[in-house]
Design an enzyme around this catalytic site. Structure first.
Site, PDB file in Angstrom:
ATOM      1  N   THR A 267       0.806  -1.147  -0.040  1.00  0.00           N
ATOM      2  CA  THR A 267       0.071  -0.161  -0.118  1.00  0.00           C
ATOM      3  C   THR A 267       0.823   1.256   0.020  1.00  0.00           C
ATOM      4  O   THR A 267       0.555   2.489  -0.785  1.00  0.00           O
ATOM      5  CB  THR A 267      -0.710  -0.025   1.268  1.00  0.00           C
ATOM      6  OG1 THR A 267      -1.809  -1.077   1.149  1.00  0.00           O
ATOM      7  CG2 THR A 267      -1.594   1.100   1.165  1.00  0.00           C
ATOM      8  N   GLU A 293      -3.702  -2.796  -6.763  1.00  0.00           N
ATOM      9  CA  GLU A 293      -4.335  -3.732  -5.898  1.00  0.00           C
ATOM     10  C   GLU A 293      -3.179  -3.900  -4.765  1.00  0.00           C
ATOM     11  O   GLU A 293      -1.965  -4.214  -5.293  1.00  0.00           O
ATOM     12  CB  GLU A 293      -4.632  -4.966  -6.523  1.00  0.00           C
ATOM     13  CG  GLU A 293      -5.700  -4.922  -7.662  1.00  0.00           C
ATOM     14  CD  GLU A 293      -7.092  -4.145  -7.225  1.00  0.00           C
ATOM     15  OE1 GLU A 293      -7.269  -4.521  -5.789  1.00  0.00           O
ATOM     16  OE2 GLU A 293      -7.644  -3.302  -7.966  1.00  0.00           O
ATOM     17  N   CYS A 327      -1.868 -11.487  -0.329  1.00  0.00           N
ATOM     18  CA  CYS A 327      -2.634 -10.306  -0.032  1.00  0.00           C
ATOM     19  C   CYS A 327      -3.953 -10.799   0.758  1.00  0.00           C
ATOM     20  O   CYS A 327      -4.410 -10.081   1.379  1.00  0.00           O
ATOM     21  CB  CYS A 327      -2.996  -9.490  -1.274  1.00  0.00           C
ATOM     22  SG  CYS A 327      -3.599 -10.357  -2.487  1.00  0.00           S
TER      23      CYS A 327
END
Ligand code: NAD
Length: 542
Positions: A267, A293, A327
């Site tokens: 992120t 993503e 993830c």
């Protein structure tokens, strides 16, 4: 230009092979593994028609045996990044006008090459580079990648066939142009399929691409490059560049023809990329598409009505397969007090049966984490939990990096629902459990929703339909992929379109039509057959 409305082959999911003890697929993948293990390869960058070797190399080794070198790859400098962009822009002149059925044919061929002649190689490379068990390699490098390629072709034709209404004297058409400029693909270490899909999906829609793979995935990226070449992706359509990610990214994001980024990774990096795009916004010829993503802090929630064995089996798979480096991996669990003794007992027994070691030994369920940086970070959280009053190591907690980066599957029990490992993505085989009072079920739903910045995946286990409905509604924005009585990992292309919101990404659902729509810029064409030759409307007759 096409001379027919062609149908593409129906997209079907590639069957997952079993790799049972005496199966031919097991023999084939182990033979490929041993061959690749005993050679050393040299991986150049690919810029236009050139294989570029700079001599500035880095070695590649396996996470489960980090002293064993399987090859080297060449790092680029600023000039190579500029050359890659130039090559992409040059190739675009022809590729953007390539009839769609020929683009489709190239990527459908790539799918068949992976399903057949390259299957053992791409799986073995993924076992070596990313330390995946054969099953984890098969569902990623072979099956998911094949599915991405086949389904994307089908989705592309659905997009193209979506056309506006027309009337007898006016024909309206929409053509789905590739973006004006080039696309930048930045890929993570953890999925070979994602590494291939991010450049391929944009290229399928007529774009040309600069692709920067993860340093920890170059060994399996080489097989992708070979497949693309054999499938007939023309020179310059996907340019591959290795090197300092910040240097490469800064040059790319300052280019006036930068038209979009297709990113998967952590992120923080994505937010930095977004910020830099904002800083450069006045430079660009077009508003860039930003697709990313990113991380997750994925939950498993058991209701008091849940089946204990199902909860434990799916929590173990969700948290510890591929060492928790998905993830979507379960990393925080919420169990009711009434079930906790049984869950704890069952979990302890099951975890005690798990073997850890090299993926070459098929009896190992857990292998090594990707690199020393990840190992050291995970160890620091485990050691901290041993010190903290509001946490205890319930299972696991051991580690050893003398041969490979091995971390035992670890369960932390906390009395603090906001304990740092309930909130922070660790990306490893560490699960934190919080036990809630049965009477606090509703508050626990709120707690789950508000504990982490992420919203990628989550799972609820219950035999009570009212509880399932309640959780589904209360957790509407807590996960982009929500699972009922199933583990939160293992999304299948065409079945469970994948992606999360909040800090987990732009939720453009990889392997779906939504994602492909980000790589086109529609042009509407209105054609009038009998064109007015007088400006006066009838109402002007007065
Ligand atoms: P990472 O962020 O370390 O690296 C991702 C890519 O970004 C790599 O190619 C890397 O070289 C590059 N990069 C690193 N720093 C950069 C910078 N400052 N500027 C530009 N590029 C930079 O991630 P990783 O360890 O390879 O992958 C794990 C992460 O990816 C986890 O956070 C995981 O949740 C996420 N992930 C998300 C999804 C999803 O679909 N949501 C899928 C897979 C992985």
């Amino acid at each position: 230009m096409p001379k027919g409305f062609f149908n593409v082959p129906k997209a079907v999911n590639e069957p997952v092979k079993a790799y049972t003890p005496n199966s031919p697929e097991k023999a084939a993948v182990l033979a490929a593994y041993q061959k690749m293990w005993n050679e050393t390869i040299d991986v150049p960058m690919h810029i236009g028609s050139q294989e570029v070797r700079t001599g500035n190399t880095r070695t590649m080794s396996a996470p489960h045996d980090h002293k064993h070198i399987v090859g080297t790859y060449h790092l680029g400098e600023a000039t190579h990044v500029t050359q890659a962009i130039d090559a992409a822009l040059e190739a675009r002149k022809k590729w953007a006008n390539m009839p769609w059925e020929h683009r489709a044919a190239i990527f459908l061929k790539a799918a068949e090459l992976i399903a057949g002649p390259y299957r053992a190689r791409i799986n073995a490379a993924t076992m070596i580079a990313q330390s995946k068990t054969i099953f984890q390699a098969e569902i990623d490098a072979a099956c998911e990648l094949i599915d991405f390629l086949r389904y994307n072709v089908a989705f592309m034709t659905q997009i193209y066939s979506d056309q506006p209404a027309s009337v007898s004297d006016i024909w309206n058409r929409v053509e789905y142009r590739p973006l004006e400029g080039f696309v930048y693909a930045i890929t993570p270490f953890n999925f070979t399929a994602i590494a291939a899909n991010l450049p391929a999906s944009a290229a399928l829609m007529g774009n040309t691409v600069v692709w920067k793979p993860s340093d920890s995935q170059v060994f399996s990226a080489k097989v992708i490059i070979d497949v693309f070449q054999e499938a007939g992706v023309p020179d310059g359509v996907i340019n591959v560049i290795f090197g300092d990610p910040v240097m490469i990214t800064d040059i790319v994001l300052k280019h006036p023809d930068f038209a979009g980024v297709h990113y998967t990774g952590s992120t923080f990096v994505f937010k930095e990329i977004w910020k830099k795009i904002g800083e450069n916004i006045h430079t660009y010829k077009t508003y860039p598409r930003i697709v990313g993503e990113t991380g997750g802090k994925d939950f498993v929630l058991a209701h008091p009505s849940a089946d204990v064995k199902q909860v434990v089996a799916n929590t173990i798979r969700g948290a510890f397969e591929f060492q928790g480096q998905k993830c979507s991996a379960a990393s925080r669990a919420y169990f009711p007090k009434s079930l906790w003794p049984a869950i704890k007992d069952e979990m302890g027994k099951e975890l005690a049966s798990i073997k850890m070691g090299s993926p070459e030994d098929f009896s190992n369920f857990v292998t090594a984490v990707i690199h020393e940086g990840s190992f050291d970070k995970l160890v620091s959280y485990i050691e901290q939990a041993k010190q903290d009053a509001d946490a205890e190591i319930l299972f696991g907690g051991n580690y050893d990096k003398s041969v490979g980066y091995f971390i035992q599957p670890t369960v932390i029990l906390t009395t603090n629902p906001k304990y740092k490992t309930m909130e922070t993505e660790l990306f490893g085989p560490v699960l934190t459990v919080y036990v809630y009072e049965d009477a606090d079920w509703k508050d626990t739903l709120t707690l789950i929703d508000q504990t982490s910045e992420y919203a990628l995946t989550g799972a609820v286990f219950s035999q009570d339909r009212y509880a399932i409905v309640e959780a589904t509604q209360a957790l509407e924005n807590s996960a982009g992929n929500f699972y009922i009585n199933d583990k939160p990992t293992g999304a299948v292309v065409g079945m469970q379109p994948f992606g999360g919101a909040r800090a987990s990404g732009t939720n453009d659902k990889a392997g779906s039509m939504q994602n492909l729509l980000r790589w086109v810029s529609p042009r509407t064409i209105k054609e009038t057959f009998v064109t007015p030759a007088n400006y006066r409307y009838p109402f002007l007759g007065e």
